[in-house]
Design an enzyme around this catalytic site. Structure first.
Site, PDB file in Angstrom:
ATOM      1  N   LYS A   1       0.835  -1.221   0.000  1.00 36.75           N
ATOM      2  CA  LYS A   1       0.000   0.000   0.000  1.00 36.75           C
ATOM      3  C   LYS A   1       0.859   1.256   0.000  1.00 36.75           C
ATOM      4  O   LYS A   1       0.611   2.187  -0.769  1.00 36.75           O
ATOM      5  CB  LYS A   1      -0.897  -0.017   1.249  1.00 36.75           C
ATOM      6  CG  LYS A   1      -1.423   1.341   1.658  1.00 36.75           C
ATOM      7  CD  LYS A   1      -2.323   1.271   2.854  1.00 36.75           C
ATOM      8  CE  LYS A   1      -1.724   1.687   4.179  1.00 36.75           C
ATOM      9  NZ  LYS A   1      -1.366   3.094   4.346  1.00 36.75           N
ATOM     10  N   ASN A   2       1.883   1.270   0.867  1.00 34.54           N
ATOM     11  CA  ASN A   2       2.656   2.504   1.025  1.00 34.54           C
ATOM     12  C   ASN A   2       3.671   2.720  -0.089  1.00 34.54           C
ATOM     13  O   ASN A   2       4.406   3.698  -0.080  1.00 34.54           O
ATOM     14  CB  ASN A   2       3.329   2.541   2.397  1.00 34.54           C
ATOM     15  CG  ASN A   2       2.291   2.693   3.507  1.00 34.54           C
ATOM     16  OD1 ASN A   2       1.147   3.054   3.236  1.00 34.54           O
ATOM     17  ND2 ASN A   2       2.683   2.407   4.740  1.00 34.54           N
TER      18      ASN A   2
ATOM     19  N   VAL B   1       8.281   6.549  16.761  1.00 35.17           N
ATOM     20  CA  VAL B   1       7.905   7.216  15.496  1.00 35.17           C
ATOM     21  C   VAL B   1       6.670   8.100  15.694  1.00 35.17           C
ATOM     22  O   VAL B   1       6.637   9.253  15.266  1.00 35.17           O
ATOM     23  CB  VAL B   1       7.672   6.186  14.370  1.00 35.17           C
ATOM     24  CG1 VAL B   1       7.270   6.882  13.074  1.00 35.17           C
ATOM     25  CG2 VAL B   1       8.930   5.344  14.157  1.00 35.17           C
TER      26      VAL B   1
ATOM     27  N   CYS C   1      -4.491   7.624   9.697  1.00 39.08           N
ATOM     28  CA  CYS C   1      -4.954   7.085  10.973  1.00 39.08           C
ATOM     29  C   CYS C   1      -4.653   8.056  12.112  1.00 39.08           C
ATOM     30  O   CYS C   1      -3.656   8.777  12.072  1.00 39.08           O
ATOM     31  CB  CYS C   1      -4.262   5.754  11.230  1.00 39.08           C
ATOM     32  SG  CYS C   1      -4.776   4.497  10.053  1.00 39.08           S
TER      33      CYS C   1
ATOM     34  N   ASP D   1       4.715   0.074  12.131  1.00 41.50           N
ATOM     35  CA  ASP D   1       3.513  -0.652  11.680  1.00 41.50           C
ATOM     36  C   ASP D   1       3.575  -2.155  11.983  1.00 41.50           C
ATOM     37  O   ASP D   1       2.617  -2.874  11.755  1.00 41.50           O
ATOM     38  CB  ASP D   1       3.305  -0.427  10.177  1.00 41.50           C
ATOM     39  CG  ASP D   1       3.271   1.042   9.836  1.00 41.50           C
ATOM     40  OD1 ASP D   1       2.320   1.708  10.222  1.00 41.50           O
ATOM     41  OD2 ASP D   1       4.239   1.537   9.211  1.00 41.50           O
TER      42      ASP D   1
ATOM     43  N   ARG E   1      -2.943  10.001   3.726  1.00 44.26           N
ATOM     44  CA  ARG E   1      -1.789  10.914   3.674  1.00 44.26           C
ATOM     45  C   ARG E   1      -1.374  11.242   2.239  1.00 44.26           C
ATOM     46  O   ARG E   1      -0.375  11.930   2.033  1.00 44.26           O
ATOM     47  CB  ARG E   1      -0.585  10.263   4.376  1.00 44.26           C
ATOM     48  CG  ARG E   1      -0.838   9.785   5.772  1.00 44.26           C
ATOM     49  CD  ARG E   1      -1.030  10.865   6.769  1.00 44.26           C
ATOM     50  NE  ARG E   1       0.132  11.696   6.976  1.00 44.26           N
ATOM     51  CZ  ARG E   1       0.083  12.877   7.590  1.00 44.26           C
ATOM     52  NH1 ARG E   1      -1.077  13.354   8.014  1.00 44.26           N
ATOM     53  NH2 ARG E   1       1.178  13.589   7.765  1.00 44.26           N
TER      54      ARG E   1
END
Ligand code: EPU
Length: 461
Positions: A36-37, A349, A133, A327, A108
């Protein structure tokens, strides 16, 4: 443009609730999807030019849906074969550089449109407030500062419903040396995107070097960029406007791969995660070995298996790459609830990424939160009063519960907890999971999990 006709997106299932019966070991083979990222940023990067880009291994997830809609909004022509995971995109010309407010708070990604479009239009680029999120404040000050150093003018203005960023570079972008205060993934991406068409050379110091950033670098090099990543976290870009068509296979999602592996171990099962990429999971695998989780790196993926009782007593600190991903933290905490002894987790983070633990405690986990930096050195959240360290004591049995998913990664942690728990767990807010996990129900079902969609009529307690 024969092959690039726009197809209508497949209807999204309205089922927003899941029912999970715990206690079954996960066994079998499952394929981890594209990241996804990575793909969401690559789609945005493609709008730098009018060249055709073909992506393979594209996951059919909510965040790709949102990014596809965003790109179409500004003029991209997109053909996405969801079954084959192939997506073609071309943006012959910009229709608009105004991102409508319905994208506000979606994720984002919209803010990256500033970096991608500054070199392509003289019009104002208008991007509504960004979302993602709720795991901390998540400001975009590093983005704004870095793009301004390249010559952009960016203002935040109040609009009818919410604020928006207005950006332009009427005098053109010029390369600069930019030192990021923190190796932010998004700020690095935005700065790279803007510097591709800037005049001269840009050096980004203290840049993020996550595999998803390297993925962007690889894509941009194929597109025509002259871009170098150095070992000291510097990324150097020599501006150019000569572009080429691109074919690119999206890297495997290392968050999904690790999460499926942890679910296998927690349920005392054995799962081969096809596509799991050893290179991008070294730090995670070391931590897994420390607690006694079984894994074997095999041809084409990694097999994860229960290798006897898990041992806690570990210290885990999240960090930027090559550190332990923030994550991976949530499913790992669930894993630690099943490990004997006390373990310490220090989140460095995000300042507020332990909210999900309250529900785990209600399910039977023994977790205490701390505002201090526990277990190692101090992070930038020291003395700021955020509960960003925890101690988890195991092994504790978990019991089922009705849960509302608050965000994407907490969502998978709850799925894992439900797979371990005794009894039936109802999870609502499944749209969060669908943002980032492709075909999560059919994947887990294929591994033997007792999981199904249900109507969103679970008793609210
Ligand atoms: N930060 C600032 N100012 C900025 C930018 C970031 O203070 O201008 C801070 C953030 O508040 C945060 C830290 O820097 O405390 C790291 O933020 P970063 O910019 O690196 O994160 P991001 O780009 O917003 C991406 C992923 C996240 C992942 C982080 C860290 C995407 C779409 N999101 O976020 O993924 O956790 O990098 O690796 O790529 C997820 O997939 O669930 C997710 C949250």
């Amino acid at each position: 443009m024969a092959i690039l006709h726009c197809i209508k997106d497949a209807p999204v299932k309205q089922t927003n609730s899941l029912k999970i019966e715990g206690g079954t070991p996960l066994v079998g083979t499952v394929r981890a999807s594209g990241a996804k990222n990575a793909i969401t940023k690559l789609l945005v990067a493609s709008v730098l030019s009018d060249k055709k880009c073909i992506f393979y291994n594209v996951p059919d997830i909510g965040d790709v849906d949102v990014t596809v809609a965003l790109c179409r909004e500004i003029g991209s022509l997109i053909n996405w074969d969801r079954e084959k995971g192939i997506l073609e995109i071309v943006t012959p010309e910009l229709k608009t550089s105004y991102i409508p407010q319905r994208f506000s708070g979606s994720n984002r990604i919209p803010i990256l449109m500033i970096g991608a479009l500054l070199g392509r239009t003289d019009e104002d680029i208008i991007v509504p407030t960004v979302g993602g999120c709720q795991i901390g404040k998540r400001p975009v000050d590093f983005h704004v500062e870095a793009l301004s150093r390249l010559g952009a003018t960016i203002e935040y203005r109040e609009m009818k419903r919410e604020g928006a960023y207005f950006a332009h570079a009427h005098d053109g972008l010029k390369g600069a040396v930019i030192h990021l205060p923190y190796p932010s993934v998004g700020a690095t991406e935005n700065t790279i995107l803007a510097s591709i068409t800037a005049k001269g050379t840009t050096v980004i110091k203290n840049a993020a070097t996550e595999p998803e950033i390297i993925e962007l670098v690889l894509f941009l090099q194929k597109l025509g960029a002259h871009i170098t990543v150095d070992v000291d976290r510097s990324i150097t870009i020599h501006g150019s406007r000569r572009f080429y068509d691109v074919e690119h296979t999206v890297v495997t999602d290392r968050i999904e791969a690790a999460s499926l592996g942890m679910a296998a171990i927690c349920t005392k099962g054995r799962v081969f995660v096809e596509g799991a990429d050893h290179l991008h999971m070294i730090t995670f695998l070391n931590k897994l070995r420390e607690v006694g989780g079984g894994f074997q790196v095999r041809h084409g993926g990694i097999e994860f298996f229960y290798d006897g009782p898990l041992q806690g007593g570990v210290h885990l600190e999240t960090g930027v790459h090559p550190g332990f991903m923030t994550d991976w933290q949530q499913p790992f905490v669930v894993l630690l609830t099943q490990a004997a002894g006390s373990s310490v987790v220090h989140e460095t983070v995000y300042e507020n990424r332990f909210g999900y633990t309250e529900t785990l405690v209600e399910m039977g986990a023994d977790i205490s939160l701390f505002r201090q930096c526990l277990g190692g050195g101090c992070c930038r959240f020291a003395s700021q009063g955020f509960p960003h360290s925890l101690v988890v004591r195991g092994q504790t049995p978990l019991k089922s519960k009705n849960i509302t998913i608050p965000d994407l990664r907490a969502g998978f942690a709850y799925v894992m907890a439900a797979l371990i728990a005794e009894g039936t767990t109802h999870l609502s807010g499944v749209h969060f999971l669908k943002r980032g996990y492709e075909k999560i129900v059919s994947k887990l079902t294929s591994l033997g999990a007792d999981i199904s969609y249900s109507q969103d009529n679970t008793p609210k307690i």
